[in-house]
Design a protein around this motif. Sequence first.
Motif, mmCIF file in Angstrom:
data_model
loop_
_atom_site.group_PDB
_atom_site.id
_atom_site.type_symbol
_atom_site.label_atom_id
_atom_site.label_comp_id
_atom_site.label_asym_id
_atom_site.label_seq_id
_atom_site.Cartn_x
_atom_site.Cartn_y
_atom_site.Cartn_z
ATOM 1 N N THR A 157 58.052 -49.034 -20.066
ATOM 2 C CA THR A 157 57.722 -48.816 -18.660
ATOM 3 C C THR A 157 57.486 -47.343 -18.376
ATOM 4 O OG1 THR A 157 59.153 -50.667 -18.116
ATOM 5 C CG2 THR A 157 58.511 -49.217 -16.313
ATOM 6 N N SER A 158 56.453 -47.030 -17.566
ATOM 7 C CA SER A 158 56.193 -45.641 -17.182
ATOM 8 C C SER A 158 57.288 -45.161 -16.263
ATOM 9 C CB SER A 158 54.844 -45.542 -16.461
ATOM 10 O OG SER A 158 53.799 -45.897 -17.334
ATOM 11 N N THR A 159 57.584 -43.871 -16.323
ATOM 12 C CA THR A 159 58.644 -43.304 -15.494
ATOM 13 C C THR A 159 58.153 -42.064 -14.788
ATOM 14 O OG1 THR A 159 59.501 -42.001 -17.315
ATOM 15 C CG2 THR A 159 60.424 -44.180 -17.022
ATOM 16 N N VAL A 160 59.004 -41.540 -13.889
ATOM 17 C CA VAL A 160 58.687 -40.357 -13.099
ATOM 18 C C VAL A 160 59.604 -39.231 -13.520
ATOM 19 C CG1 VAL A 160 58.538 -39.435 -10.757
ATOM 20 C CG2 VAL A 160 58.047 -41.848 -11.180
ATOM 21 N N THR A 161 59.093 -38.009 -13.548
ATOM 22 C CA THR A 161 59.899 -36.859 -13.970
ATOM 23 C C THR A 161 61.092 -36.637 -13.051
ATOM 24 O OG1 THR A 161 57.981 -35.752 -14.882
ATOM 25 C CG2 THR A 161 59.863 -34.376 -14.361
ATOM 26 N N ARG A 162 62.240 -36.595 -13.627
ATOM 27 C CA ARG A 162 63.463 -36.244 -12.896
ATOM 28 C C ARG A 162 64.315 -35.386 -13.820
ATOM 29 N NH1 ARG A 162 60.687 -37.779 -9.763
ATOM 30 N NH2 ARG A 162 60.842 -39.520 -8.297
ATOM 31 N N SER A 164 56.747 -26.390 -15.441
ATOM 32 C CA SER A 164 55.746 -25.888 -14.503
ATOM 33 C C SER A 164 55.738 -26.680 -13.202
ATOM 34 C CB SER A 164 54.350 -25.941 -15.136
ATOM 35 O OG SER A 164 54.008 -27.278 -15.481
ATOM 36 N N GLU A 165 56.247 -27.908 -13.258
ATOM 37 C CA GLU A 165 56.318 -28.762 -12.067
ATOM 38 C C GLU A 165 57.666 -29.464 -12.041
ATOM 39 O OE1 GLU A 165 53.025 -31.426 -12.361
ATOM 40 O OE2 GLU A 165 51.532 -29.901 -11.857
ATOM 41 N N VAL A 166 58.285 -29.486 -10.885
ATOM 42 C CA VAL A 166 59.613 -30.096 -10.726
ATOM 43 C C VAL A 166 59.594 -30.975 -9.487
ATOM 44 C CG1 VAL A 166 62.065 -29.630 -10.334
ATOM 45 C CG2 VAL A 166 60.742 -28.120 -11.832
#
Length: 339
Positions: A6-11, A62-64
């Motif tokens: 499953t795709s996930t989101v950055t955390r 670079s992105e949070v």
Amino acid sequence: MTPDTTSTVTRRSVLKTTAAAGAAAATGAAFSGAAVAQDANLDSWFEGVSNYDGVVDETGQSEVTVEVGVEANDGPYGFGPAAIRVDPGTTVTWEWVEGSHNVAAEDGSFESELTAESGFTFTQTFDEEGVTRYACTPHKTMGMKGAVVVGDVDVGASSSSGSSESSGSGSQQVDFDGWFEGVSNFDGVVDETGQSEVTVEVGTDANGGPYGFSPAAIRVDPGTTVTFEWVNGTHNVVAEDGSYESELTNESGFTFTHTYDSEGVSKYYCNPHRTMGMKGAVVVGSGGGASSSGGGGGGLSTSDVGVLAFAGALVGGLLSPFALRATKSSSSPSNRANR
């Protein structure tokens, strides 16, 4: 532990640090030298904020993403994480998860719209070193506050990136048995507990090139899904115990996911670059109470040595009368005459 595609989101999340304070908040200069002094008041800023547990180290990214409306302060009234440290030039995205909120900088440098739309995002790039405090205007008095620490700004006595093989959660020690020896970007276990999804970047700058996993070591709760996201170079992700393996690819943005269901320590590496130090580890829960060295491997603990020493002394004490009697007997005249 079984794979999950499953795709996930950055955390990312939680390494503890304390905060200290300053008097420059009145200047409203969130991204100037004066902004550094604002940090002097982080402790008082977060007073009564139930989900503040130190500054989470997000440097190297670079992105949070910071979630808006996480469960905190007796309802969906939290930013998660509440405080983060980033490099200059990092873009922070606030993503709404529940409730009607906004994101408003204390110094007035930015403010989002007020919305209850789940999935709504607001972004801000932080170019200069300093500290920016922000809040949700309607729920500020309830404790819905946050902070972004940009660059190498002193926010307290303890390091925000960790300095030993321990997590920020209870300082639970993890014995990696030399796994991270020579790995240039290993600097302790980053505490990601409390997150259902966590991202680890593949091919970050480390070990003399794009040969690092970032963070190199994380601690998660059982059931957490970790997404490995390619950023640079040709790599794969291979579990040391053979339980999972990604394809070998150089596609930037490619992702591979794995869900860690059981407590333990999962060590992994990039097969082509393992000898260069491209290694990582996922500590699940407490680590299962056993180190990656296999536990019990024949060494004696301090308590074992103590028990053996006591037992030896006890046996020696019990046998000493018999030894003394035997000595006297062997030295008697009759025994000497019979020799």
